[in-house]
Design an enzyme around this catalytic site. Structure first.
Site, PDB file in Angstrom:
ATOM      1  CG  ASP A  47      -1.079  -1.221  -1.067  1.00 55.73           C
ATOM      2  OD1 ASP A  47      -2.287  -1.439  -0.833  1.00 55.73           O
ATOM      3  OD2 ASP A  47      -0.205  -1.223  -0.175  1.00 55.73           O
ATOM      4  CE1 TYR A  52       2.619   1.057   4.917  1.00 59.86           C
ATOM      5  CE2 TYR A  52       1.953   1.625   2.696  1.00 59.86           C
ATOM      6  CZ  TYR A  52       2.125   0.684   3.690  1.00 59.86           C
ATOM      7  OH  TYR A  52       1.807  -0.631   3.443  1.00 59.86           O
ATOM      8  CE  LYS A  78      -1.686  -1.689   3.181  1.00 63.12           C
ATOM      9  NZ  LYS A  78      -1.165  -0.742   2.185  1.00 63.12           N
TER      10      LYS A  78
END
Length: 338
Positions: A47, A52, A78
């Site tokens: 994931d 990030y 995401k």
């Protein structure tokens, strides 16, 4: 598609936020070696997110997995934030405590965008950064963060008419396997599950179903997820690291009350000669709504600890004592309840 139906190697995945230089400047070879260690240990669910490190985690993950057949692993990322070419100082980002978390990430500007067009652009950019041809599951990211304040409901409404519909269409077309939210708040997931028009497949819930924090999710969210047949992926099972010997809780300093509870949990684990990581992982997975757990790591040794923890045989007496001492909610499902 429910995510548990897609997992290729059990419920233990790898949350790659640390690969985005979370809290520290991680050497490139160390980051790539951590992904390799996860693969060699049997991890097949990864994931990540554009946020990030402003794309750094996706770039590193894509590089590390480039030698692996794409059909051999499950990948989730995401949407909700776009990474721009514009450069800024990461430590000065208007993202509250998150600016400090990823101050060692790439200096690209990050902007929130929960529209349908922003969703499609985010997925396209993620595919390019990771150099893959598809993403399996897509989460709508951080829609209710504290630094959004009262704006989060407006953002949720934008996502309802934008990201949610776009992702449902992609799922129905077979482009992705499923979608949901990727949040560390219970409320937006409750709101999503209450929408008659939305049909999420799973949701990533970080930090809200752990040994240290689970009562709200236990009472309000997990039963609703079960009724809707929406899988819950548990992120942050170590509560930002404090349950694994780290110095952070909720991305910040550890409050005295939390430190005291960790001390009690650690003492009980020592008494039964089990690692606290094992108790944390087994607890988060014991709820029937939990489909997977994705601890993060930035060192190969931590990956090996996670896999060893999941394989640890925990005596029933430990769970009985955990409940007896009031260290978990009375109604929280435990492995001995199965």
């Amino acid at each position: 598609m429910r995510i548990r139906e897609s997992l290729l190697a059990g419920p233990l995945g790898f949350g790659t936020a640390p690969l985005g230089n979370m809290f520290r400047d991680i050497p490139e070879d160390e980051a790539l070696a951590t992904v390799d260690a996860a693969w060699d240990a049997g991890t097949r669910f990864f994931d990540t997110a554009p946020f990030y490190g402003a794309g750094l985690a996706e770039i590193r993950l894509g590089e590390a997995l480039s030698r692996r057949p794409r059909s051999d692993y499950v990948l989730s990322s995401k949407v909700g934030r776009l990474i721009l070419d514009e450069i800024e100082d990461p430590s000065g980002r208007d993202h509250g405590e998150k600016g400090e978390i990823f101050k060692h990430g790439r200096p690209n500007k990050i902007v929130p965008d929960y529209t349908a067009d922003g969703t499609m652009k985010s997925i396209e950019d993620s595919l390019k950064r990771m150099k893959v041809d598809h993403i399996d599951f897509v989460w709508v990211h951080d829609i209710a963060q504290d630094f959004y304040g009262d704006r989060w409901l407006a953002m949720f409404e934008t996502a309802r008419t934008g990201a949610f519909r776009a992702l449902s269409k992609l799922r129905d077309q077979g482009v992705i396997k499923g979608w949901g939210l990727g949040v560390n708040k219970v409320e937006p997931v409750e709101l999503l599950l209450g929408l008659s028009e939305a049909d999420p497949d799973a949701t990533l819930l970080a930090g809200r179903y752990t040994l240290l924090d689970h009562e709200m999710a236990l009472q309000r969210l997990m039963p609703a997820a079960q009724r809707k047949k929406v899988d819950i992926v548990i992120g942050g099972p170590y509560s930002s690291g404090v349950l694994a010997g780290g110095r952070h809780f909720e991305y910040g300093a550890v409050p005295p009350a939390i430190a005291a509870k960790v001390e009690k949990l650690s003492a009980l684990c020592t008494e039964y000669k089990i690692p606290i990581k094992a108790a944390a992982l087994h607890f988060s997975l014991a709820h029937p709504a939990s489909a997977a757990v994705i601890p993060g790591a930035s060192r190969p040794a931590r990956i090996l600890e996670d896999h060893a923890a999941l394989k640890t045989k925990i005596p029933a007496a430990f769970w009985q004592e955990l409940r007896k001492r009031g260290l978990v909610a009375e109604a929280a499902p435990l492995p001995i309840d199965r």
